[in-house]
Design a protein around this motif. Structure first.
Motif, PDB file in Angstrom:
ATOM      1  N   ASN A 115      10.924  -1.382   9.708  1.00 58.12           N
ATOM      2  CA  ASN A 115      10.537  -2.135   8.510  1.00 58.12           C
ATOM      3  C   ASN A 115       9.509  -1.414   7.634  1.00 58.12           C
ATOM      4  O   ASN A 115       9.028  -1.970   6.647  1.00 58.12           O
ATOM      5  CB  ASN A 115       9.987  -3.514   8.884  1.00 58.12           C
ATOM      6  CG  ASN A 115       8.703  -3.441   9.702  1.00 58.12           C
ATOM      7  OD1 ASN A 115       8.023  -2.415   9.732  1.00 58.12           O
ATOM      8  ND2 ASN A 115       8.361  -4.532  10.383  1.00 58.12           N
ATOM      9  N   ALA A 116       9.146  -0.190   7.987  1.00 64.33           N
ATOM     10  CA  ALA A 116       8.108   0.518   7.237  1.00 64.33           C
ATOM     11  C   ALA A 116       8.585   0.912   5.843  1.00 64.33           C
ATOM     12  O   ALA A 116       9.702   1.396   5.664  1.00 64.33           O
ATOM     13  CB  ALA A 116       7.667   1.764   8.007  1.00 64.33           C
ATOM     14  N   THR A 117       7.720   0.682   4.876  1.00 66.83           N
ATOM     15  CA  THR A 117       7.894   1.194   3.516  1.00 66.83           C
ATOM     16  C   THR A 117       6.594   1.871   3.116  1.00 66.83           C
ATOM     17  O   THR A 117       5.555   1.670   3.749  1.00 66.83           O
ATOM     18  CB  THR A 117       8.218   0.065   2.517  1.00 66.83           C
ATOM     19  OG1 THR A 117       7.123  -0.876   2.512  1.00 66.83           O
ATOM     20  CG2 THR A 117       9.509  -0.657   2.904  1.00 66.83           C
ATOM     21  N   LYS A 118       6.649   2.654   2.067  1.00 70.52           N
ATOM     22  CA  LYS A 118       5.452   3.391   1.661  1.00 70.52           C
ATOM     23  C   LYS A 118       4.336   2.466   1.192  1.00 70.52           C
ATOM     24  O   LYS A 118       3.164   2.831   1.261  1.00 70.52           O
ATOM     25  CB  LYS A 118       5.810   4.398   0.565  1.00 70.52           C
ATOM     26  CG  LYS A 118       6.783   5.472   1.022  1.00 70.52           C
ATOM     27  CD  LYS A 118       7.168   6.410  -0.102  1.00 70.52           C
ATOM     28  CE  LYS A 118       8.185   7.451   0.348  1.00 70.52           C
ATOM     29  NZ  LYS A 118       8.579   8.375  -0.733  1.00 70.52           N
ATOM     30  N   ASP A 119       4.675   1.266   0.710  1.00 70.72           N
ATOM     31  CA  ASP A 119       3.663   0.331   0.250  1.00 70.72           C
ATOM     32  C   ASP A 119       3.517  -0.863   1.199  1.00 70.72           C
ATOM     33  O   ASP A 119       3.111  -1.949   0.805  1.00 70.72           O
ATOM     34  CB  ASP A 119       3.959  -0.158  -1.170  1.00 70.72           C
ATOM     35  CG  ASP A 119       5.327  -0.819  -1.284  1.00 70.72           C
ATOM     36  OD1 ASP A 119       6.067  -0.836  -0.274  1.00 70.72           O
ATOM     37  OD2 ASP A 119       5.653  -1.316  -2.381  1.00 70.72           O
ATOM     38  N   ALA A 120       3.833  -0.648   2.477  1.00 69.31           N
ATOM     39  CA  ALA A 120       3.685  -1.708   3.475  1.00 69.31           C
ATOM     40  C   ALA A 120       2.209  -2.048   3.662  1.00 69.31           C
ATOM     41  O   ALA A 120       1.334  -1.175   3.595  1.00 69.31           O
ATOM     42  CB  ALA A 120       4.294  -1.271   4.804  1.00 69.31           C
ATOM     43  N   VAL A 121       1.915  -3.324   3.903  1.00 68.12           N
ATOM     44  CA  VAL A 121       0.542  -3.798   4.089  1.00 68.12           C
ATOM     45  C   VAL A 121       0.119  -3.593   5.539  1.00 68.12           C
ATOM     46  O   VAL A 121       0.860  -3.921   6.473  1.00 68.12           O
ATOM     47  CB  VAL A 121       0.418  -5.285   3.714  1.00 68.12           C
ATOM     48  CG1 VAL A 121      -0.982  -5.813   4.036  1.00 68.12           C
ATOM     49  CG2 VAL A 121       0.729  -5.482   2.240  1.00 68.12           C
ATOM     50  N   THR A 135      -6.794   7.341   5.350  1.00 68.73           N
ATOM     51  CA  THR A 135      -5.374   7.574   5.063  1.00 68.73           C
ATOM     52  C   THR A 135      -5.172   8.986   4.521  1.00 68.73           C
ATOM     53  O   THR A 135      -6.111   9.629   4.043  1.00 68.73           O
ATOM     54  CB  THR A 135      -4.818   6.566   4.040  1.00 68.73           C
ATOM     55  OG1 THR A 135      -5.492   6.750   2.788  1.00 68.73           O
ATOM     56  CG2 THR A 135      -4.981   5.131   4.522  1.00 68.73           C
ATOM     57  N   ALA A 136      -3.925   9.439   4.611  1.00 69.84           N
ATOM     58  CA  ALA A 136      -3.555  10.745   4.058  1.00 69.84           C
ATOM     59  C   ALA A 136      -2.085  10.733   3.691  1.00 69.84           C
ATOM     60  O   ALA A 136      -1.298   9.938   4.224  1.00 69.84           O
ATOM     61  CB  ALA A 136      -3.839  11.855   5.070  1.00 69.84           C
ATOM     62  N   LEU A 189       0.004   1.297   3.325  1.00 69.88           N
ATOM     63  CA  LEU A 189       0.318   2.511   4.062  1.00 69.88           C
ATOM     64  C   LEU A 189       0.119   3.762   3.219  1.00 69.88           C
ATOM     65  O   LEU A 189      -0.316   4.805   3.712  1.00 69.88           O
ATOM     66  CB  LEU A 189       1.767   2.441   4.562  1.00 69.88           C
ATOM     67  CG  LEU A 189       2.265   3.616   5.414  1.00 69.88           C
ATOM     68  CD1 LEU A 189       1.432   3.743   6.674  1.00 69.88           C
ATOM     69  CD2 LEU A 189       3.739   3.428   5.757  1.00 69.88           C
ATOM     70  N   ASN A 190       0.386   3.664   1.903  1.00 67.69           N
ATOM     71  CA  ASN A 190       0.258   4.832   1.024  1.00 67.69           C
ATOM     72  C   ASN A 190      -1.177   5.089   0.564  1.00 67.69           C
ATOM     73  O   ASN A 190      -1.422   5.957  -0.270  1.00 67.69           O
ATOM     74  CB  ASN A 190       1.184   4.689  -0.181  1.00 67.69           C
ATOM     75  CG  ASN A 190       0.890   3.437  -1.000  1.00 67.69           C
ATOM     76  OD1 ASN A 190      -0.161   2.811  -0.848  1.00 67.69           O
ATOM     77  ND2 ASN A 190       1.828   3.056  -1.852  1.00 67.69           N
ATOM     78  N   GLY A 191      -2.148   4.317   1.085  1.00 65.39           N
ATOM     79  CA  GLY A 191      -3.546   4.531   0.748  1.00 65.39           C
ATOM     80  C   GLY A 191      -4.041   3.724  -0.428  1.00 65.39           C
ATOM     81  O   GLY A 191      -5.239   3.752  -0.741  1.00 65.39           O
ATOM     82  N   ASN A 192      -3.149   2.994  -1.113  1.00 62.49           N
ATOM     83  CA  ASN A 192      -3.560   2.123  -2.205  1.00 62.49           C
ATOM     84  C   ASN A 192      -4.052   0.786  -1.652  1.00 62.49           C
ATOM     85  O   ASN A 192      -3.922   0.498  -0.464  1.00 62.49           O
ATOM     86  CB  ASN A 192      -2.405   1.902  -3.177  1.00 62.49           C
ATOM     87  CG  ASN A 192      -1.995   3.178  -3.886  1.00 62.49           C
ATOM     88  OD1 ASN A 192      -2.824   4.050  -4.132  1.00 62.49           O
ATOM     89  ND2 ASN A 192      -0.723   3.308  -4.212  1.00 62.49           N
ATOM     90  N   TYR A 193      -4.599  -0.041  -2.561  1.00 62.77           N
ATOM     91  CA  TYR A 193      -5.078  -1.368  -2.189  1.00 62.77           C
ATOM     92  C   TYR A 193      -4.250  -2.440  -2.896  1.00 62.77           C
ATOM     93  O   TYR A 193      -3.617  -2.179  -3.923  1.00 62.77           O
ATOM     94  CB  TYR A 193      -6.543  -1.565  -2.595  1.00 62.77           C
ATOM     95  CG  TYR A 193      -7.521  -0.588  -1.979  1.00 62.77           C
ATOM     96  CD1 TYR A 193      -8.025  -0.784  -0.695  1.00 62.77           C
ATOM     97  CD2 TYR A 193      -7.968   0.526  -2.692  1.00 62.77           C
ATOM     98  CE1 TYR A 193      -8.939   0.099  -0.145  1.00 62.77           C
ATOM     99  CE2 TYR A 193      -8.883   1.411  -2.143  1.00 62.77           C
ATOM    100  CZ  TYR A 193      -9.362   1.191  -0.870  1.00 62.77           C
ATOM    101  OH  TYR A 193     -10.264   2.062  -0.323  1.00 62.77           O
ATOM    102  N   SER A 194      -4.312  -3.660  -2.360  1.00 58.88           N
ATOM    103  CA  SER A 194      -3.747  -4.819  -3.052  1.00 58.88           C
ATOM    104  C   SER A 194      -4.711  -5.990  -2.885  1.00 58.88           C
ATOM    105  O   SER A 194      -5.441  -6.068  -1.899  1.00 58.88           O
ATOM    106  CB  SER A 194      -2.369  -5.183  -2.488  1.00 58.88           C
ATOM    107  OG  SER A 194      -2.480  -5.671  -1.162  1.00 58.88           O
TER     108      SER A 194
END
Length: 457
Positions: A115-121, A135-136, A189-194
């Motif tokens: 279920n992993a995506t680059k923008d997974a929480v 993260t990297a 997962l991509n190091g961004n925030y929400s």
């Protein structure tokens, strides 16, 4: 006969060559599924301008997610310690490699390969708190048969609330807490925030009768979502008194935050420091809290106006409130507001402080303007200011009536107004016209709520 035998031998030799060639093709096909090797190591990112010769420590475990060129997660693996390197057999092609350090399966619901995506929480489990998250991300192209060594530079994604100390807390304070908001709510997962409405509240523990309250241990928090507010709350007889400061500095990831405050009897002075967590240079910030209340900072638009409304003006109405006074220092102006409406407080047991506080709190809630926070009783300094300027205030309210401005109650300076006596730590009543000795509140004394708004110049 010999001719036939020669033909048969030639046929068998040809057949043998064909069989060998087919076997070689099968080997090549199987090897194509995993014909390259990707070796992954990690290090912490260097900070700019610090003179550091080596990066900081890494939080383990490091969870590694690899996505192919179509965006599908094709591999999930873990680096357990600094002594480990990850070696994976991969087909040739282009890949995106993401790593998350400091997030273990006991504290987080981590994405799986399925279920992993680059923008997974990276979702915290209930009752858990953040670790030292890093993260990297890097992209890599594997050629056929290649051994590719990839080093991922991990960057810290949290701040560390290292310590909170509040000194000279009055002995009648039952509880002290400090909150920091708004914070980012989730790390991806991509190091961004929400999310931008996170808040962290830490309850302090009282010392051995010396008036010092402290936090028990450090806490890792996601960085602030814009301008951060620190709020210190005292609980006295079930009533919460809060003091707030809006930081001019940005609370970005990779900083340690320490807050130290001293209650001075009338207000709260806080001194805070933000120091670099291995990589960043130190940044110092100073908190100053006003008397018996909260401060709200509003950033104006480029034209100097508060978004959506005019800047407050002394002696006028602002969002339905009376602008009692203003004070400008450095790059900001603090406005003291008083509700244009009033209430007679009568639903309490005379002489019972708890009953009075409940009635006053209910009255403040009724008078409060919803989009302006921090409503409270006037403090001693503010009630004295009203006394000194009561004639001007009466004239302003008379003008509001002449102009038929709605939601304004006549200001009767002969009535007793309720305020908070910070010396006695209790509610008193005061005649702002005569200036007589403060009185014990009685039914039908007048309540008007006060607050402050700070606007950057």
């Amino acid at each position: 006969m010999k001719k036939h035998l020669l033909i048969l031998q030639l046929f068998l030799i040809a057949l043998s060559f064909c069989s060998c060639e087919k076997f070689s093709d099968d080997e090549a096909y199987e090897a194509k599924d995993a014909n390259s090797t990707l070796v992954i190591r990690t290090r912490a990112a260097y900070a700019e301008g610090t003179g550091e010769e080596s990066p900081g420590e890494i939080s383990y475990p490091v969870n590694v997610y690899i996505f192919d060129n179509s965006g599908k997660c094709v591999e999930v693996s873990t680096i357990a310690s600094g002594d480990d390197a990850l070696s994976l057999k991969m087909p040739e092609g282009k890949y995106d490699v993401y790593a998350v350090a400091g997030a273990d399966a006991d504290s987080y619901d981590l994405p799986t390969k399925g279920n992993a995506t680059k923008d997974a929480v990276l979702e915290l489990k209930e009752g858990q708190s953040h670790g030292d998250l890093m993260t990297a991300h890097n992209s890599v192209t594997l050629a056929y048969g290649e051994v590719n060594k990839l080093t991922l530079a991990l960057e810290r994604k949290v701040i560390m609330l290292e310590s909170v100390v509040i000194k000279s807390v009055p002995s009648n304070v039952e509880a002290v807490s400090v909150s920091l908001s708004p914070l980012r709510e989730h790390l991806l997962l991509n190091g961004n925030y929400s999310g931008e409405n996170g808040e962290h509240v830490v309850a302090l523990s009282g010392g051995a009768g010396d008036g010092t309250w402290k936090s028990a241990e450090p806490a890792y928090l996601l960085e602030a979502a814009g301008t951060a507010t620190v709020k210190v709350s005292f609980t006295v007889k079930g009533t919460v008194h809060s003091y707030s400061y809006t930081c001019a500095e940005e609370l970005n990831a990779n900083h340690k935050v320490s807050i130290e405050g001293t209650f001075n009897g009338d207000g709260l002075d806080l001194v805070g420091t933000i120091t670099g967590a291995t990589w960043e240079e130190p940044v110092n910030i100073v908190f100053t809290f006003g008397s018996e209340g909260t401060e709200t900072v509003v950033t104006p638009d480029d034209d100097g106006q508060q978004p959506g409304t005019d800047v407050p003006t002394e002696g006028e109405l602002y969002k339905g409130c009376y602008v009692l006074r203003s004070a400008t220092s450095e790059n900001k102006t603090v406005y003291t507001l008083m509700t244009a409406k009033e209430l007679k407080i009568s639903d309490f047991e005379e002489g019972n402080n708890e009953s009075l506080e409940e009635a006053v709190n209910a009255g403040i809630a009724e008078l409060s303007i919803s989009d302006i926070p921090g409503w409270r009783l006037a403090n001693e300094e503010e009630i004295n200011y009203v006394k000194e300027h009561w004639e001007d205030i009466v004239d302003d309210f008379d003008r509001f009536y002449e102009e038929k401005i709605a939601e304004v109650d006549y200001f009767n300076a002969t009535n007793l107004m309720l305020y908070w006596d910070g010396t006695e730590n209790e509610i008193k009543s005061y005649n702002v016209k005569s200036g007589k000795t403060p009185q014990t509140p009685k039914p039908n004394d007048i309540l008007r709520a006060f607050t402050t708004v700070t606007i950057s110049n």
